[in-house]
Scaffold this motif. Structure first.
Motif, short mmCIF file in Angstrom:
data_model
loop_
_atom_site.label_atom_id
_atom_site.label_comp_id
_atom_site.label_asym_id
_atom_site.label_seq_id
_atom_site.Cartn_x
_atom_site.Cartn_y
_atom_site.Cartn_z
N UNK A 237 -4.95 7.41 6.97
CA UNK A 237 -5.75 6.69 6.24
C UNK A 237 -6.11 5.15 6.86
N UNK A 238 -7.58 5.07 6.82
CA UNK A 238 -7.88 3.78 7.90
C UNK A 238 -8.39 2.65 6.64
N UNK A 239 -8.90 3.33 5.35
CA UNK A 239 -9.32 2.19 4.39
C UNK A 239 -8.76 2.56 3.27
N UNK A 240 -8.58 1.40 2.69
CA UNK A 240 -7.73 1.31 1.18
C UNK A 240 -8.61 0.56 0.34
N UNK A 241 -8.95 1.34 -0.93
CA UNK A 241 -9.35 0.38 -2.07
C UNK A 241 -8.38 0.81 -3.17
N UNK A 242 -8.06 -0.64 -4.06
CA UNK A 242 -7.13 -0.67 -4.98
C UNK A 242 -7.85 -1.21 -6.14
#
Length: 213
Positions: A16-21
C-alpha cells in the motif's frame, strides 16, 4: 487502523502506497491514535509511506484542524463541506451547528498558511438541494483566495434518505461555474455503487446486517 492496512496488503499481495482515512467514524474523534498511526506509517520500521500520500477526511471539527496542521504538516486534509452556507450545511450536517462556517473556514485557512499545502473540500451534489447555480456561485465566493481544490461527488442514494443524485447537466454546470471562477475542481469517479460500497452506503449495509443478528 494500522491493522486494516496490513490486512489489505496481505489480501492483495501488494504494498500500500497511499492511504485515505475517512468513513462513518470521524478520524478527529480519535485524534491521538490517528497521529500515532500516521507516524508509524511513515516510519522506516513501518510501511515508510510518504506523509504526502496520506489524506485525512473530517466532517469539520474546527479546533482539531489547528492541532492537525501543527502535528502533521505534510498530510493532506479533506473537509466534508457539502454546502456553501451555514443554513444549508446545518440541514445536511448536524456538526455544522457546533462549528459554523466562519470558524471552519478560519481553521482551513490556518491549515493552508501553516502547511503551505492545498486543502480539499468534498461537496456531495444532491438534486434540488445544493446543486443550483447560486450554490456554485456562493461556494466560489466562500473559498476565493484559498489554496484549495473542490471534489464534487454525485451523492449515492440510500434507503433511509430521499436524496437523489444530481443529473449530469447539473453536475457539469456546477463544475463549469467553479472553473470560470478559477476554482480548481474535479468530479469524483463513481465506484462501488452497484454493491452498496460507495461513499455513504457502507453504514447502510452494516446496519442491515447488524439488525439481522
Amino acid at each position: 487502523m494500522l491493522d486494516q492496512i496490513y490486512a489489505n496488503q496481505r489480501a492483495i499481495g501488494e504494498r500500500v502506497s497511499h492511504v485515505v482515512v475517512m468513513g462513518t467514524g470521524e478520524p478527529f474523534d480519535n485524534f491521538e491514535a490517528l497521529c500515532r498511526m500516521i507516524v508509524m506509517l511513515g516510519s522506516l520500521e513501518g510501511l515508510h509511506i510518504s506523509h504526502r500520500n496520506i489524506t485525512v477526511s473530517t466532517c469539520g471539527i474546527a479546533p482539531v484542524i489547528y492541532a492537525f496542521a501543527d502535528q502533521n504538516p505534510q498530510v493532506t486534509l479533506a473537509i466534508s463541506l457539502h454546502a456553501p452556507n451555514d443554513t444549508l450545511r446545518e440541514e445536511l450536517m448536524p456538526i455544522a451547528r457546533q462549528y459554523p462556517m466562519e470558524e471552519l473556514m478560519d481553521a482551513a485557512r490556518y491549515y493552508v498558511e501553516h502547511t503551505r499545502r492545498r486543502i480539499t473540500f468534498e461537496y456531495s451534489l444532491i438534486r434540488g438541494v445544493n446543486d443550483r447555480r447560486e450554490h456554485a456561485v456562493e461556494l466560489a465566493g466562500l473559498v476565493k483566495g484559498l489554496n484549495c481544490h473542490i471534489n464534487l461527488i454525485p451523492v449515492n442514494p440510500i434507503k433511509e434518505r430521499s436524496y437523489e443524485q444530481s443529473g449530469l447537466n447539473h453536475v457539469t454546470a456546477f463544475k463549469n461555474i467553479l472553473e470560470r471562477k478559477h476554482i480548481p475542481v474535479t468530479v469524483r469517479r463513481e465506484m462501488g455503487r452497484d454493491i452498496s460500497a460507495a461513499c455513504g452506503q457502507l453504514r447502510k449495509g452494516y446496519k442491515e446486517r447488524s439488525g439481522n443478528r
